[in-house]
Design a protein around this motif. Structure first.
Motif, PDB file in Angstrom:
ATOM      1  N   GLN A 230       4.029   7.641   5.827  1.00  0.00           N
ATOM      2  CA  GLN A 230       4.872   7.874   4.649  1.00  0.00           C
ATOM      3  C   GLN A 230       5.269   9.355   4.662  1.00  0.00           C
ATOM      4  O   GLN A 230       4.417  10.229   4.534  1.00  0.00           O
ATOM      5  CB  GLN A 230       4.069   7.540   3.387  1.00  0.00           C
ATOM      6  CG  GLN A 230       4.910   7.395   2.135  1.00  0.00           C
ATOM      7  CD  GLN A 230       5.683   6.059   2.108  1.00  0.00           C
ATOM      8  OE1 GLN A 230       5.150   5.030   2.439  1.00  0.00           O
ATOM      9  NE2 GLN A 230       6.948   6.129   1.703  1.00  0.00           N
ATOM     10  N   LEU A 231       6.560   9.619   4.836  1.00  0.00           N
ATOM     11  CA  LEU A 231       7.006  11.020   4.901  1.00  0.00           C
ATOM     12  C   LEU A 231       7.203  11.597   3.519  1.00  0.00           C
ATOM     13  O   LEU A 231       6.802  12.708   3.194  1.00  0.00           O
ATOM     14  CB  LEU A 231       8.352  11.104   5.628  1.00  0.00           C
ATOM     15  CG  LEU A 231       8.363  10.891   7.130  1.00  0.00           C
ATOM     16  CD1 LEU A 231       9.777  11.077   7.644  1.00  0.00           C
ATOM     17  CD2 LEU A 231       7.426  11.848   7.821  1.00  0.00           C
ATOM     18  N   ARG A 232       7.947  10.828   2.711  1.00  0.00           N
ATOM     19  CA  ARG A 232       8.246  11.191   1.318  1.00  0.00           C
ATOM     20  C   ARG A 232       8.232   9.888   0.540  1.00  0.00           C
ATOM     21  O   ARG A 232       8.120   8.816   1.123  1.00  0.00           O
ATOM     22  CB  ARG A 232       9.662  11.815   1.201  1.00  0.00           C
ATOM     23  CG  ARG A 232       9.923  13.011   2.096  1.00  0.00           C
ATOM     24  CD  ARG A 232      11.349  13.540   1.938  1.00  0.00           C
ATOM     25  NE  ARG A 232      12.340  12.751   2.636  1.00  0.00           N
ATOM     26  CZ  ARG A 232      12.619  12.875   3.946  1.00  0.00           C
ATOM     27  NH1 ARG A 232      11.958  13.750   4.687  1.00  0.00           N
ATOM     28  NH2 ARG A 232      13.547  12.116   4.506  1.00  0.00           N
ATOM     29  N   GLU A 233       8.411   9.981  -0.755  1.00  0.00           N
ATOM     30  CA  GLU A 233       8.432   8.785  -1.597  1.00  0.00           C
ATOM     31  C   GLU A 233       9.453   7.761  -1.078  1.00  0.00           C
ATOM     32  O   GLU A 233       9.212   6.563  -1.074  1.00  0.00           O
ATOM     33  CB  GLU A 233       8.783   9.225  -3.039  1.00  0.00           C
ATOM     34  CG  GLU A 233       8.793   8.111  -4.066  1.00  0.00           C
ATOM     35  CD  GLU A 233       7.432   7.430  -4.213  1.00  0.00           C
ATOM     36  OE1 GLU A 233       6.419   8.057  -3.888  1.00  0.00           O
ATOM     37  OE2 GLU A 233       7.420   6.244  -4.615  1.00  0.00           O
ATOM     38  N   ASP A 234      10.573   8.285  -0.586  1.00  0.00           N
ATOM     39  CA  ASP A 234      11.656   7.388  -0.205  1.00  0.00           C
ATOM     40  C   ASP A 234      11.956   7.446   1.312  1.00  0.00           C
ATOM     41  O   ASP A 234      13.072   7.180   1.732  1.00  0.00           O
ATOM     42  CB  ASP A 234      12.937   7.714  -1.009  1.00  0.00           C
ATOM     43  CG  ASP A 234      13.267   9.191  -0.931  1.00  0.00           C
ATOM     44  OD1 ASP A 234      12.608   9.890  -0.120  1.00  0.00           O
ATOM     45  OD2 ASP A 234      14.158   9.650  -1.650  1.00  0.00           O
ATOM     46  N   ALA A 235      10.985   7.810   2.087  1.00  0.00           N
ATOM     47  CA  ALA A 235      11.218   7.812   3.542  1.00  0.00           C
ATOM     48  C   ALA A 235       9.908   7.608   4.292  1.00  0.00           C
ATOM     49  O   ALA A 235       8.866   8.136   3.885  1.00  0.00           O
ATOM     50  CB  ALA A 235      11.845   9.145   3.982  1.00  0.00           C
TER      51      ALA A 235
END
Ligand code: NDP
Length: 499
Positions: free
Chosen positions: A133-138
């Protein structure tokens, strides 16, 4: 053992036996008698092309089949191998000259174990990738993808085991394979292909081409081959790797060794001698991981030699199917000449002290004198500069090297361009791990020698190889990675926006 002339061996692709078109026939022999064993029809270039095409055609469906489906089929093949263990082992004995007491308990068994291991591994999610999980949306996810059509090229010392150690992870990962056995021991190839077919492996997934080095070279260089997995000599491995590098093919190289055993000063000498005997005389010394450089504390040398001489009495050459026989001939006349020449060199040029063995045939092989029998041989009080200490002999020849300090033994053990295996014998476990961590080898043992279960990744360091076989890491050698970054933000972070 009475020789039985086996049916001729052909090629195998598209799920069935195929006639070779080269017109070339290789006659294999039984090494214990030097009597003919089978005619093997050698593949032409167009035969190899046909086998590769068959593997190409099969690749899409096999690689896209669910791992659990492949797993079930391969488990069935493992079961068939076990059911036919004795029959296959008897043929391996005739083909290689290894006693039936070995082939019936090791060769097929350890091959079937690898098949079962990799089938279970992929059936249990071993080909799953990772997510990050890189960011919440990526996030990033990875996949392990099959490579394509792979070439397997085998040596003659563990024919069916090598074929299985290569084909098991290869097929489990979704690849297809064209396999070339050694011309000296090809009899397992067709049998293994038939077993795979009977188990449900689709046509074209596992194929066999027979022939000598030129067939291997043509296969290695074939543009449709994605990976070459090779087992053999360092010199051949270099040629194969160079050829594969020309087209950036993946490689696994399982090559030779000149492995050290260090008997530490506190070791239980009986265990250490038993280990050194296994490490030099099992399979008549024709094992890649042989521990042929035996480092012994100088003040223990005499005791060690005495115990070696005692154990040598338990080496029993004889009829290969007799379960009491634990020592066979060398595999071929060429190899016999090579090993004998090393022994001559040890005596005449290196001037090493011959503790036992040497030239001539062992006693107790009545009726088998025509075979490639050789005496188990031990040179003692050797020096690192001797050729018999430096080069892989690949026969039953032990060299004993006295040492004064452990640091000295470690340094000398590492002074070799090879790095396949190494081991220590000691009762001091702290010292065992300290010494093992300093030894430059990919396969190491503490207080034992030679066991190589399917769970254990094995492969050489330095010129002894590239990559590993078996264990979880062994599967990674047959897949390529695909990473995908997914962005759900709805905004592309362009640097080319209007200011
Ligand atoms: P070779 O290198 O002579 O042959 C290995 C295979 O390569 C054979 O099938 C051979 O065919 C084939 N071959 C020969 N030339 C070429 C070429 N130019 N291109 C492609 N293939 C070729 O090895 P051996 O059969 O003599 O095996 C003994 C060696 O194998 C020892 O050094 C041993 O240490 C090593 N070995 C390593 C292992 C490991 O896991 N590290 C395990 C077992 C053995 P053909 O036989 O028909 O000539």
């Amino acid at each position: 053992m009475a020789d039985s002339f086996h049916p001729p061996q052909h090629l195998y692709y598209d799920g069935r036996i195929q006639a070779a078109s080269s017109g070339k026939v290789i006659r294999t022999i039984n090494p214990s008698t030097a009597q003919p064993l089978a005619d093997v029809f050698s593949a032409s270039h167009s035969d190899v092309d046909a086998a590769v095409t068959s593997a190409q055609k099969a690749f899409h469906a096999w690689s896209k089949s669910p791992p659990i489906v492949r797993s079930r089929i391969l488990l069935k093949a493992a079961q068939l191998l076990r059911e036919r263990n004795d029959e296959i082992a008897a043929v391996e004995t005739q083909d290689t000259g290894k006693p039936y007491s070995e082939t019936s308990t090791v060769d097929v068994v350890t091959g079937a174990d690898a098949l079962e291991f990799f089938a279970n591994l992929v059936g249990g999610g071993g080909l799953n990738g990772e997510t990050a999980q890189l960011r919440e949306d990526a996030w990033v996810y990875t996949k392990k993808e099959a490579l394509g059509v792979c070439a397997g090229i085998g040596a003659w010392n563990y024919p069916i085991q090598i074929a299985l150690w290569k084909s098991a992870p290869c097929l489990a990962a979704g690849n297809t394979m064209v396999y070339k056995p050694s011309e000296f021991t090809p009899l397992h190839g067709q049998t293994l292909a038939e077993i795979y077919t009977e188990a449900g492996v689709p046509p074209g997934v596992f194929n066999v081409v027979n022939g000598a080095g030129d067939v291997g070279a043509y296969l290695t260089a074939h543009p449709a081959i994605a990976k070459v997995s090779f087992t053999g000599q360092v010199s051949t491995g270099k040629k194969v790797a160079a050829s594969a590098a020309g087209e950036m093919k993946y490689i696994t190289m399982e090559l030779g060794g000149k492995s050290p055993i260090i008997i530490l000063p506190d070791a239980d000498l009986n265990n250490a001698v038993d280990g050194a005997m296994l490490a030099n005389f099992f399979s008549s010394g024709q094992v890649c991981t042989n521990g042929t450089r035996v480092f012994v504390p100088r003040d223990k040398l005499e005791d060690f030699e005495k115990k070696v001489l005692e154990r040598l009495e338990y080496i029993r050459p004889g009829p290969l199917m007799d379960m009491n026989t634990n020592f066979g001939p060398l595999v071929s006349n060429i190899h016999y000449e090579k090993v004998i020449n090393y022994i001559k060199h040890g005596i005449d040029v290196d001037k090493a002290k011959l503790l036992c063995g040497g030239l001539g045939k062992p006693a107790a092989i009545n009726g088998l004198e025509g075979g490639y029998w050789i005496k188990p041989t031990v040179f003692t009080d050797c020096h690192d500069s001797m050729k018999i200490v430096q080069e892989e002999i690949f026969g039953p020849v032990m060299t004993i090297l006295p040492y004064s300090t452990v640091d000295e033994a470690v340094e000398r053990a590492n002074t070799t361009p090879l790095g396949l295996a190494a081991g220590v014998f000691t009762l001091d476990l702290n010292l065992a791990h300290q010494v093992i961590s300093k030894l430059e080898a990919g396969i190491t043992w503490i207080n034992t020698w030679g066991e190589s279960p399917a769970e254990m990744s094995v492969g050489g360091w330095k010129q002894s190889g590239v990559g590993v076989e078996n264990g979880k890491r062994g599967l990674e050698a047959w897949v390529r990675n695909k990473s995908t970054l997914v962005d759900m933000s709805g905004v592309v972070p362009t640097v080319f926006a209007k200011i």
